[in-house]
Design a protein around this motif. Structure first.
Motif, PDB file in Angstrom:
ATOM      1  N   ALA A  90      -2.404   3.760 -12.326  1.00  0.00           N
ATOM      2  CA  ALA A  90      -2.680   4.093 -10.924  1.00  0.00           C
ATOM      3  C   ALA A  90      -4.174   4.015 -10.637  1.00  0.00           C
ATOM      4  O   ALA A  90      -4.594   3.482  -9.601  1.00  0.00           O
ATOM      5  CB  ALA A  90      -2.144   5.474 -10.588  1.00  0.00           C
ATOM      6  N   VAL A  91      -4.985   4.525 -11.549  1.00  0.00           N
ATOM      7  CA  VAL A  91      -6.438   4.493 -11.352  1.00  0.00           C
ATOM      8  C   VAL A  91      -6.938   3.055 -11.258  1.00  0.00           C
ATOM      9  O   VAL A  91      -7.736   2.704 -10.374  1.00  0.00           O
ATOM     10  CB  VAL A  91      -7.160   5.230 -12.500  1.00  0.00           C
ATOM     11  N   GLN A  92      -6.474   2.191 -12.165  1.00  0.00           N
ATOM     12  CA  GLN A  92      -6.918   0.795 -12.161  1.00  0.00           C
ATOM     13  C   GLN A  92      -6.473   0.073 -10.891  1.00  0.00           C
ATOM     14  O   GLN A  92      -7.242  -0.699 -10.312  1.00  0.00           O
ATOM     15  CB  GLN A  92      -6.370   0.078 -13.394  1.00  0.00           C
ATOM     16  N   VAL A  93      -5.240   0.313 -10.471  1.00  0.00           N
ATOM     17  CA  VAL A  93      -4.743  -0.361  -9.277  1.00  0.00           C
ATOM     18  C   VAL A  93      -5.494   0.114  -8.042  1.00  0.00           C
ATOM     19  O   VAL A  93      -5.927  -0.695  -7.209  1.00  0.00           O
ATOM     20  CB  VAL A  93      -3.223  -0.127  -9.118  1.00  0.00           C
ATOM     21  N   VAL A  94      -5.674   1.419  -7.912  1.00  0.00           N
ATOM     22  CA  VAL A  94      -6.397   1.953  -6.752  1.00  0.00           C
ATOM     23  C   VAL A  94      -7.826   1.426  -6.719  1.00  0.00           C
ATOM     24  O   VAL A  94      -8.356   1.079  -5.654  1.00  0.00           O
ATOM     25  CB  VAL A  94      -6.405   3.493  -6.781  1.00  0.00           C
ATOM     26  N   THR A  95      -8.461   1.337  -7.870  1.00  0.00           N
ATOM     27  CA  THR A  95      -9.860   0.944  -7.933  1.00  0.00           C
ATOM     28  C   THR A  95     -10.079  -0.524  -7.611  1.00  0.00           C
ATOM     29  O   THR A  95     -11.058  -0.879  -6.953  1.00  0.00           O
ATOM     30  CB  THR A  95     -10.430   1.245  -9.338  1.00  0.00           C
ATOM     31  N   HIS A  96      -9.172  -1.381  -8.028  1.00  0.00           N
ATOM     32  CA  HIS A  96      -9.437  -2.819  -7.950  1.00  0.00           C
ATOM     33  C   HIS A  96      -8.530  -3.603  -7.003  1.00  0.00           C
ATOM     34  O   HIS A  96      -8.725  -4.809  -6.840  1.00  0.00           O
ATOM     35  CB  HIS A  96      -9.321  -3.430  -9.349  1.00  0.00           C
ATOM     36  N   SER A  97      -7.556  -2.980  -6.380  1.00  0.00           N
ATOM     37  CA  SER A  97      -6.612  -3.713  -5.547  1.00  0.00           C
ATOM     38  C   SER A  97      -7.279  -4.324  -4.313  1.00  0.00           C
ATOM     39  O   SER A  97      -8.168  -3.734  -3.705  1.00  0.00           O
ATOM     40  CB  SER A  97      -5.473  -2.791  -5.086  1.00  0.00           C
ATOM     41  N   THR A  98      -6.820  -5.523  -3.961  1.00  0.00           N
ATOM     42  CA  THR A  98      -7.293  -6.157  -2.729  1.00  0.00           C
ATOM     43  C   THR A  98      -6.500  -5.679  -1.519  1.00  0.00           C
ATOM     44  O   THR A  98      -6.893  -5.932  -0.379  1.00  0.00           O
ATOM     45  CB  THR A  98      -7.161  -7.686  -2.841  1.00  0.00           C
ATOM     46  N   ALA A  99      -5.380  -5.012  -1.772  1.00  0.00           N
ATOM     47  CA  ALA A  99      -4.548  -4.470  -0.691  1.00  0.00           C
ATOM     48  C   ALA A  99      -4.675  -2.954  -0.678  1.00  0.00           C
ATOM     49  O   ALA A  99      -5.029  -2.345  -1.694  1.00  0.00           O
ATOM     50  CB  ALA A  99      -3.086  -4.872  -0.903  1.00  0.00           C
TER      51      ALA A  99
END
Length: 286
Positions: free
Chosen positions: A128-137
């Motif tokens: 979750a941390v990685q997705v929140v930090t780097h997501s373009t959406a």
């Protein structure tokens, strides 16, 4: 020709948190008129292996477990809203990398607060941390249960408001037929030399509030039917927004406040909300 239908992506791993994310993602897809993509990343070694030569690795059992949890997630989506068109996908690799790749070209990514493989002491899982930090959406983290009749709360934690976050907050309030509360919190540690007290201070005039007003007005013009209220408070931004989350149906924040270091993509206030908010948190990158 009709425009292509948008999609909402949700990652599942069989945890209770992931199923909460499926329910939230289904409701979001319904409100947006979007399809729902339910993705599971098989917990398989990243290096190629000869399955026949490594019989101790229970590949068949892992595959059966993955198929079961995807079927379970699909059932949860159907029960939540049978009108939503939902599909399942199974792949292998790094879970965060797979979800980040799926985020390209989608409207929203939804993740649970912690997967079943996480440590009990972690309030937010590493994926979750990685997705929140780097997501373009925009990324929606399934936390707590938002109050359906409560407002959407927008946290404005810097001098120049994030226009994408403001627009997403107005759009979210519009879809939910909810009021929008836009809150600018003045960090009391930065006000020690002033006469401001660390209590709600509505109406305080600062350069930040003027910039906020312009961005809010632009977004309100796009969503004129959304009732909006603004408030300026002083205190600890993270603590105050966490308190507000207890009386909100959704919290919306930008990815990084002006107080963060340039190398940090996620500001401290956003991080505190992701770990402690009492309702779902939507993080929008600039």
């Amino acid at each position: 020709m009709e425009p292509a239908k948008t999609s909402v992506v949700v990652g599942v791993d069989g945890s209770a948190s992931a199923l909460s994310a499926v329910r939230l993602a289904t409701r979001e897809a319904s409100q947006r008129g979007s399809d729902l993509r339910i993705i599971h990343v098989l917990a398989w070694p990243l290096v190629p292996l000869d399955v026949a030569a490594t019989p101790q690795i229970p590949y068949a059992a892992m595959l059966a477990d993955a198929e079961y949890l995807l079927a379970e997630a699909l059932t949860v989506a159907a029960v939540t809203d049978p009108a939503v068109s939902a599909t399942t996908e199974m792949t292998s690799g790094n879970p965060a990398a797979v979800l980040l790749d799926a985020a390209r070209g989608t409207d929203l990514v939804v993740v649970g607060k912690r997967g079943r493989g996480g440590f009990a002491g972690l309030l937010l899982g590493s994926v979750a941390v990685q997705v929140v930090t780097h997501s373009t959406a925009p990324v929606l983290v399934a936390r707590g249960e938002g109050h359906p009749a409560a407002p959407v709360v927008l946290g404005l934690d810097d001098a120049i408001a994030s226009a994408p976050a403001v627009r997403e907050a107005f759009a979210a309030a519009c879809r939910r037929n909810a009021d929008l509360l836009a809150v600018h919190v003045l960090d009391d540690t930065a006000l020690l030399a002033t006469t401001f007290a660390s209590t709600p201070a509505s109406g305080v005039a600062t350069p930040g509030t003027q910039a906020h007003s312009r961005v809010l007005a632009d977004a309100h013009a796009l969503f004129p039917g959304v009732p909006v209220r603004t408030d300026t408070m002083s205190g600890n931004p993270g603590r105050l927004l966490i308190q507000l989350s207890e009386l909100a149906q959704l919290m919306v924040v930008g990815a990084r406040g002006c107080g963060g270091f340039s190398g940090l993509l996620l500001g401290s206030v956003s991080q505190q909300l992701l770990h402690h908010a009492a309702c779902p948190v939507l993080v929008v990158h600039r």
